[in-house]
Scaffold this motif. Structure first.
Motif: not given
Length: 489
Positions: A98-102, A108-111, A331-338
């Motif tokens: 469960x120790x994935x990055x923010x 990974x929750x989706x998967x 999901x990945x795109x909306x998670x991006x911060x930088x």
């Protein structure tokens, strides 16, 4: 009452007229009820109205995902077996984390919610970014194989170093290694028809022609549904995937004048290879109806290295979780911060994907997309340009890779989360073809991928908004014309 030739002709004309419009209306209603994206619906509506009869035929040939009754039945029969196998993985809880990055956590929750499997740790991955290195590693692994070799490739094209892979497989088969090869019927058409493929069969290599191209099959299966995966598995212990087919760029498509194809592959070993083997087993049974043994989970019973390369594999195509790769990208795109960096040879995004990319740029994420300046598909090239204005106005930086055809398919998010595989940013990859994407949550791997992407940027020219607005008017018209065909490409 006397029936004249003219009255018969009038009756036939009216019946033909009403019959045709009945077909148009019925087809239009069928398109609408499929609940597909608006651009998809509008494109097909225009086609069936602008191309009488032909448009209707094209829709039933290309507009719906027909896998074929036999394959559908096999997919249904395999699903419980695959699900049971993935459940067995939970008997080894130490491979999960469960120790994935923010930034990776939502994906990974989706998967986990969609497939029942979360992040898998303890994997070792090598990023291989030159053709010769890819061939060197693959041939060496084939020569060291002791039990089985499985491969799936969209294109196998003879010549140069591709012939060396063929020779290595023949050597493996002669020493008793079971070799199974799935090749797409359209992509590998020339190779399948040559004596080279027969020579491999004569050596004992099992070659299956996937999704055979045959006009008589169009009533039962969509003709342009393709097996687009690039997979190699050695002894259920080492696995490869990425953008490269078994082609030598020095020989492949040199008549297209787009330069050499530039690709990457990743070489993996660890618990993740069990998932790659199940993907192959599924593809093999779907094509042949024959079952092959799934890998033994006990092969990975030793506790893996704690935080090395957290991964997940996302396969797509008929029979798999619908729209999974599309959902993963969003999901990945909306998670991006930088920062987000995309590389794709074909940029024809869905409305949702286009909106997500533009929104990311508008909320301050640095978004870069690298595409080849020269493309081997004229239609895709013009359709891609129809999206440039929206992207540039949103602040997305567009780059054109010069000299050669950049074929790498990758996404790098916040220098932490990487997606590498076979998926193009187009409708065909997102919703139709059999594809696979590796999701990697690892800073070390991301640094290597980022270094490679920076080298791509150094070989690219940026498209500046002010220069793009100055393009000739005829190009505007051409772009909009091909835009209507974007959902079909």
């Amino acid at each position: 009452m006397k029936i004249t030739l003219i009255s018969v002709y009038d009756w036939i004309s009216w019946l033909t007229f009403f019959g045709y419009w009945f077909l148009v209306v019925a087809t239009a209603l069928r398109i609408i009820t499929k609940r597909r994206p608006t651009t998809f619906v509008v494109a097909w509506m225009l086609i069936i109205y602008m191309l009488p009869v032909v448009g209707i035929i094209l829709y039933f040939l290309l507009g719906e995902t027909h896998l074929g009754q036999r394959r559908v039945k096999r997919a249904q029969e395999m699903r419980p077996i695959i699900n049971a196998f993935t459940q067995k993985l939970h008997d080894f809880p130490f491979i999960f984390t469960k120790g994935v990055s923010n930034v990776a956590k939502p994906l990974f929750q989706l998967c986990e919610n969609q497939t029942g499997l979360g992040g898998i740790k303890g994997n070792h991955i090598d990023l291989i970014s030159t053709t010769d290195e890819i061939f060197d590693h693959l041939i060496k692994d084939i020569d060291q194989a002791s039990s089985n070799i499985e491969m799936v490739f969209y294109i196998w094209y003879k010549g140069g170093r591709a012939n060396q892979v063929e020779e290595a497989l023949i050597r493996a088969a002669k020493r008793g290694v079971v070799c199974r090869l799935i090749l797409d019927s359209a992509g590998s058409r020339q190779f399948i028809k040559t004596g080279e493929s027969q020579k491999m069969k004569d050596a004992g290599i099992q070659i299956v022609e996937s999704l055979k191209v045959n006009l008589f099959r169009f009533m039962f299966r969509r003709l342009d549904l393709r097996q687009h995966r690039k997979i190699a598995i050695i002894d259920n212990h080492i696995a490869y995937t990425g953008s490269m087919n078994i082609v030598d760029p020095n020989f492949f498509k040199q008549d297209k004048h787009v330069g050499k194809w530039v690709d990457i592959m990743i070489r993996m070993h660890g618990p993740i290879t069990t998932l790659m083997s199940t993907i192959f087993a599924s593809d093999w049974e779907m094509e042949t109806g024959k079952k092959i043994s799934l890998p033994k989970v006990t092969d990975f019973a030793e506790t893996p290295e704690e935080k090395k390369h957290i991964m997940q594999l996302i396969p797509s195509g008929p029979g798999y979780t619908e729209n999974m790769i599309h959902q993963a990208l969003l999901t990945a795109i909306y998670s991006a911060q930088e920062e987000i960096i995309f590389t794709t040879p074909y940029l024809v995004p869905s409305d949702d994907l286009l909106h997500a990319i533009c929104t990311a740029a508008q909320r301050g994420v640095k978004v870069s997309i690298i595409i080849p300046k020269k493309n081997d598909s004229m239609m895709v090239n013009w359709a891609s340009r129809a999206f440039f204005s929206d992207l540039l106005e949103s602040g997305v930086k567009l780059y054109q890779f010069e000299n050669n055809l950049l074929h790498t398919k990758s996404v790098l998010i916040d220098k932490q989360l990487s997606l590498v595989g076979t998926v193009n940013l187009d409708m065909r990859s997102l919703w139709l073809n059999f594809e696979v994407t590796a999701v990697i949550d690892d800073t070390e791997f991301a640094e290597k991928l980022n270094s490679l992407l920076q080298s791509y940027l150094n070989q690219s020219i940026q498209i500046l908004p002010e220069e793009w607005r100055k393009r000739p008017f005829w190009q505007h018209i051409t772009e909009r014309l091909f835009y209507f065909f974007a959902p079909l490409l």
